[in-house]
Motif scaffolding. Structure first.
Motif, PDB file in Angstrom:
ATOM      1  N   ASP A 451       0.827  -1.218   0.000  1.00  0.00           N
ATOM      2  CA  ASP A 451       0.000   0.000   0.000  1.00  0.00           C
ATOM      3  C   ASP A 451       0.859   1.265   0.000  1.00  0.00           C
ATOM      4  O   ASP A 451       0.577   2.221  -0.720  1.00  0.00           O
ATOM      5  CB  ASP A 451      -0.908   0.043   1.240  1.00  0.00           C
ATOM      6  N   VAL A 452       1.899   1.260   0.822  1.00  0.00           N
ATOM      7  CA  VAL A 452       2.586   2.530   1.107  1.00  0.00           C
ATOM      8  C   VAL A 452       3.372   3.029  -0.099  1.00  0.00           C
ATOM      9  O   VAL A 452       3.582   4.223  -0.258  1.00  0.00           O
ATOM     10  CB  VAL A 452       3.487   2.388   2.356  1.00  0.00           C
ATOM     11  N   LYS A 453       3.775   2.122  -0.981  1.00  0.00           N
ATOM     12  CA  LYS A 453       4.600   2.555  -2.121  1.00  0.00           C
ATOM     13  C   LYS A 453       3.895   3.610  -2.969  1.00  0.00           C
ATOM     14  O   LYS A 453       4.525   4.522  -3.504  1.00  0.00           O
ATOM     15  CB  LYS A 453       4.975   1.332  -2.972  1.00  0.00           C
ATOM     16  N   LEU A 454       2.577   3.492  -3.059  1.00  0.00           N
ATOM     17  CA  LEU A 454       1.826   4.421  -3.915  1.00  0.00           C
ATOM     18  C   LEU A 454       1.940   5.869  -3.426  1.00  0.00           C
ATOM     19  O   LEU A 454       1.848   6.800  -4.212  1.00  0.00           O
ATOM     20  CB  LEU A 454       0.358   3.984  -4.004  1.00  0.00           C
ATOM     21  N   GLN A 456       4.448   7.395  -2.549  1.00  0.00           N
ATOM     22  CA  GLN A 456       5.627   8.066  -3.120  1.00  0.00           C
ATOM     23  C   GLN A 456       5.384   8.460  -4.574  1.00  0.00           C
ATOM     24  O   GLN A 456       6.212   9.108  -5.183  1.00  0.00           O
ATOM     25  CB  GLN A 456       6.850   7.138  -3.067  1.00  0.00           C
TER      26      GLN A 456
ATOM     27  N   THR B 303      12.422  -1.075  -5.733  1.00  0.00           N
ATOM     28  CA  THR B 303      11.619   0.068  -5.295  1.00  0.00           C
ATOM     29  C   THR B 303      11.904   1.279  -6.189  1.00  0.00           C
ATOM     30  O   THR B 303      10.995   1.985  -6.622  1.00  0.00           O
ATOM     31  CB  THR B 303      11.920   0.408  -3.824  1.00  0.00           C
ATOM     32  N   VAL B 306      10.253   0.865  -9.577  1.00  0.00           N
ATOM     33  CA  VAL B 306       8.837   1.254  -9.563  1.00  0.00           C
ATOM     34  C   VAL B 306       8.732   2.776  -9.642  1.00  0.00           C
ATOM     35  O   VAL B 306       7.929   3.324 -10.397  1.00  0.00           O
ATOM     36  CB  VAL B 306       8.129   0.716  -8.294  1.00  0.00           C
ATOM     37  N   GLN B 307       9.588   3.456  -8.905  1.00  0.00           N
ATOM     38  CA  GLN B 307       9.544   4.926  -8.874  1.00  0.00           C
ATOM     39  C   GLN B 307       9.834   5.511 -10.260  1.00  0.00           C
ATOM     40  O   GLN B 307       9.186   6.459 -10.677  1.00  0.00           O
ATOM     41  CB  GLN B 307      10.549   5.447  -7.832  1.00  0.00           C
ATOM     42  N   TYR B 314       3.399   0.846 -10.576  1.00  0.00           N
ATOM     43  CA  TYR B 314       2.570   0.325  -9.496  1.00  0.00           C
ATOM     44  C   TYR B 314       1.515  -0.649 -10.016  1.00  0.00           C
ATOM     45  O   TYR B 314       0.880  -1.348  -9.252  1.00  0.00           O
ATOM     46  CB  TYR B 314       1.901   1.506  -8.788  1.00  0.00           C
ATOM     47  N   MET B 324       9.427  -5.835  -6.700  1.00  0.00           N
ATOM     48  CA  MET B 324       9.501  -5.268  -5.355  1.00  0.00           C
ATOM     49  C   MET B 324       9.058  -6.294  -4.311  1.00  0.00           C
ATOM     50  O   MET B 324       9.651  -6.422  -3.244  1.00  0.00           O
ATOM     51  CB  MET B 324       8.573  -4.052  -5.310  1.00  0.00           C
TER      52      MET B 324
END
Lengths: 491, 351
Positions: A451-454, A456, B303, B306-307, B314, B324
């Motif tokens: 959940d938390v990645k979004l 960013q 990570t 993804v960024q 995502y 990830m």
């Protein structure tokens, strides 16, 4: 000495939210209102969000199209869809609108980031109707939301900015100038013809009303960026697909398709061409802080499950008895405090800026006109006229100054990226320390990790938010201009 | 993908690298998404069946015992290449080979059956509390790969100083396996928990320090898998950065994004060196160090990948978020990183 004058609630507040605890001594009623909101959100978590969070998350991996309307109907009882709607319309937004929003969002996301987002995305959709001063729609659209909410029917809104070829680009003026824009709202007689797509729109597939920003001339997006109000049943509008996301799945990320959709002039929020200041920067200045709160909430949820795990005994040993775990818990607690400080600092500042728009007597006097008149067509067309909009804008310019809005965007962007990065690091560390433990708590922390990645990424990537902070505050090159009848882009 | 500086290794490894890469590209890449979303037993079985041609179904068993006879580094090379496409299958093969390791190293005490299974990867029940009493094994293993549908389970009884191993047929009485309710990543490796209640072993194997050998294989193998994940992140993110226009230029021209990508590139090189060093040492410590560093790098690389992809990263369609999730599980098994660090210090003190 101080403690003796504090109520039980005030003392708890001082511990959980020191800044609010201090304010409580000056504005007991206002702050108590905020605690009420948090307590309601906690009750919603206990009764609605927590019992379904894991199952819903898993189900929506298999059935991405599924949407849990039940949780939204339950949310009506708590009035979560009126958080950003002014009190004069029957909503809950008063002098602590932004702070209240942020606190509720943190609490909801501590149970489930997806459910929290589903509820928050609605208020994000409402925000442009408020911030643009489009009062012609307050007594119709916003009033409908409030009235239906009382009956238990969620009438939802969403905010659409992102386009398939431009995400971060459309949230920053210097990038918008060079963005590749696909969607265009061409001026025609009486309104606009819209063709193109928006993507990743949180809540877009469930919303009845969608606020949307778009260029009226694709080759000049910066000058022609405009905010529109789209209604779900407009001809040619559809939501052909929703994405399968890694997390925050309870809220759909939808694609919006516009095929020759006609939007009447009355559905332009603010002026044609003021979309950057009115539709984006001010909204981002108000909403990035609450996004920091989303990140904080998810991280706090993970922290609580991690803490529960450290107290579990495995082979007669408890992780919490180990020094290294205690150190980690202290670090995590500190990160959460830091996050709360950041987003509350922003939210309270935002409220200082916006409160007039909800509480000033001049503003309130406009609502002394009977609702019957306010909701009438002639009154709406008066408000939508050049002079009507001009008057409202003069009022908003009087309440909210350009420099204040710019400062607020800087603080909001700071809160957003710092909270999200802290939260991501916290959750990643919690999982690293837990390892492949058999504890049921691990699954909650794993969900938080997804959940938390979004946080960013959405509301401008964290890199963009760093640039916004740099431009607005460190270099001082970004200025938000509050749109008005004598400003650029106004015809 | 970004062309990596050529990693110096002998001809034999280079050939193996190529054939493992082509197996991964042909057999795994087309179904990588299904292997994550719906890792049904038949699908996993089908995916690994061709790995036998690489010798990966009995990689660490010497040729004279009928195995693939790969040395440790060759095993890591193959794992890395497979993990570039599907880390879950790489870990399934790792766990399978680690389960075969005791029979490769030791002397059988009893009847030899079920070793070298071709049907489905075998399960290494580790770590867990296992006891061997009166010829029967009991205990609990909270987390292991290939836990469900496997042909047999290899156990190392913890009450015997790790010098003996037992294999138990998965359908023996007293064996129960429970799949992980909703695994974060590495789903093709079917994580689950095991419970043994007086199950009768089909084989008992003794000799050497089985526990350490198995542990070393897991740390080393996961370190190699992590390099594969970093490479995949780099490949995907680099390709995306070159084709996506953002903020006035291609993503690849943005300095911060270049830093992310460069870190990944450095991570691949560093990771390979660590794996190479560790695989030439019989000690446990170098493998643990390689695992510690490479898994942390892989988590960061995925990570950041993804960024770089932004919102697309995502979403499942781009296959980036899976990395990830996979990387994180590599870091959480077979121990936590802090536990490994603390043991590392003890090892160097005693040594």
């Amino acid at each position: 000495m101080v403690a003796t004058t504090l109520s039980e609630r005030g003392r708890k507040l001082l511990r959980d939210f020191p800044a609010l605890g201090a304010l409580h001594q000056h504005d007991r009623r206002g702050i108590e209102g905020l605690i009420d909101l948090v307590e309601r959100a906690a009750e919603y978590n206990r009764t609605v969000a927590l019992p379904r969070a894991l199952e819903l998350d898993e189900r929506m991996e298999r059935e991405p199209d599924y949407f849990d309307w039940e949780m939204m109907r339950e949310a009506c009882k708590y009035r979560f869809f009126s958080l950003a709607i002014p009190e004069v319309i029957g909503g809950l937004a008063s002098k602590y609108m932004v702070t209240g929003m942020a606190l509720v969002v943190e609490e909801l996301c501590s149970a489930c980031g997806g459910i929290g987002l589903a509820i928050a995305a609605h208020s994000l959709g409402v925000a442009p109707v408020i911030a643009s001063g489009a009062m012609a729609h307050w007594d119709t659209v916003l009033h409908e939301i409030v009235e239906e909410e009382k009956k238990g029917n969620p009438v939802l809104m969403a905010y659409a900015i992102t386009e398939p070829s431009a995400g971060t680009d459309v949230e920053e003026p210097e990038f918008l100038e060079v963005a590749k824009i696909g969607l265009e709202a061409k001026k025609v007689k009486g309104g606009y013809r819209v063709n193109g797509r928006k993507c990743f729109i949180s809540g877009g597939s469930e919303a009845k009303y969608i606020t949307m920003t778009a260029a009226t001339d694709r080759s000049r997006p910066l000058e022609t960026w405009t905010t529109f109000l789209v209604e779900r049943d407009m001809e040619g509008f559809s939501t052909p697909r929703v994405e399968l996301k890694m997390g925050q799945r309870a809220c759909h990320a939808a694609e919006l398709l516009f095929e020759d959709v006609f939007i009447p002039d009355s559905h332009v929020l603010g002026y044609e061409g003021d979309g950057i200041e009115n539709g984006i920067l001010i909204i981002m200045a108000a909403s990035r802080g609450p996004v920091g709160a989303i990140a904080t909430g998810i991280a706090r949820g993970a922290f609580e499950h991690f803490l529960a795990w450290t107290r579990e005994s495995a082979n007669g040993k408890r992780p919490i008895d180990e020094d290294r775990i205690r150190m980690a818990l202290a670090d995590m607690y500190a990160a959460l405090e830091e996050n709360r400080g950041l987003y509350l600092g922003h939210s309270l500042g935002g409220d200082a800026l916006f409160r007039n728009a909800f509480t000033h007597p001049i503003f309130l006097s406009a609502f002394m006109i009977p609702r019957r008149v306010r909701a009438s067509k002639p009154y709406a067309s008066l408000l939508n006229s050049y002079y009507g909009k001009g008057l409202v804008n003069i009022l908003f310019r009087y309440f909210i100054k350009d420099d204040d809005a710019t400062d607020m965007l800087a603080k909001a962007s700071l809160a957003k990226f710092a909270c999200a990065d802290n939260a991501m690091a916290l959750v990643a560390r919690a999982l690293e320390l837990m390892g492949a433990t058999p504890s049921p708590e691990r699954r909650w922390v794993e969900k938080a990790y997804r959940d938390v990645k979004l946080t960013q990424i959405y509301e401008g990537t964290n890199q963009l938010n760093r640039l916004a902070l740099f431009n607005a505050e460190i270099a001082g090159t970004l200025k938000i201009e509050i749109p008005g009848p004598f400003k650029k882009g106004v015809r | 993908m970004a062309r990596l500086p050529e990693f110096r290794e002998e001809q034999e490894y280079r050939i193996l690298r190529e054939s493992a890469a082509s197996y991964a590209a042909n057999e795994l890449a087309p179904q990588a998404e299904e292997l994550d979303l719906e890792p049904a037993a038949w699908r996993v079985k089908k995916a690994i069946s061709k790995a036998g041609e690489l010798g990966m179904l009995s990689a660490l068993v010497p040729e004279e015992k009928g195995g693939g006879g790969l040395d440790d580094y060759a095993f890591c090379v193959a794992l890395e290449e497979i993990a570039v496409e599907e880390a879950g299958i790489a870990v399934a093969l790792l766990a399978h080979n680690a389960a075969l390791l005791p029979s490769a190293l030791g002397e059988f005490e009893g009847l030899i059956t079920g070793v070298g299974a071709e049907s489905y990867p075998a399960c290494l029940a580790f770590p867990g509390e296992i006891s061997l009493r009166d010829g029967k094994v009991s205990g609990k293993v909270p987390f292991a790969f290939n836990a469900v549908d496997c042909p047999f389970i290899t156990l190392i009884p913890t009450d015997e100083a790790g010098t003996r191993a037992a294999t138990v047929s998965a359908d023996a009485t007293g064996v129960s396996a429970e799949p992980e309710a909703y695994p974060l990543g590495l789903r093709a490796a079917c994580p689950g928990s095991l419970r043994l209640e007086g199950a009768e072993p089909s084989n008992l194997i003794s000799g050497g320090n089985m526990l350490e050998a198995v542990e070393r294989a897991l740390y080393l193998g996961l370190a190699a898998v992590s390099v594969g994940i970093i490479r995949n992140s780099l490949r995907k993110a680099y390709a995306y950065a070159r084709e996506r226009y953002q903020a006035g230029k291609m993503i690849i021209e943005h300095q911060q994004m270049r830093l992310f990508l460069a870190e990944m590139l450095a991570g691949v090189e560093e990771g390979r060196s660590l794996v190479r060093e560790a695989s030439s040492s019989p000690e446990l410590a170098p493998s643990m160090i390689a695992w510690l560093r490479n898994t942390a790098r892989a988590c960061q690389a995925a990570t950041d990948g993804v960024q770089i992809h932004g919102g697309y990263g995502y979403m499942r369609d781009y296959g980036m978020e899976r990395l990830m999730r996979d990387a994180k599980y590599c870091q959480m098994y077979p121990s936590t990183s802090q536990e490994a660090l603390l043991r590392l210090l003890d090892m160097s003190e005693t040594g």
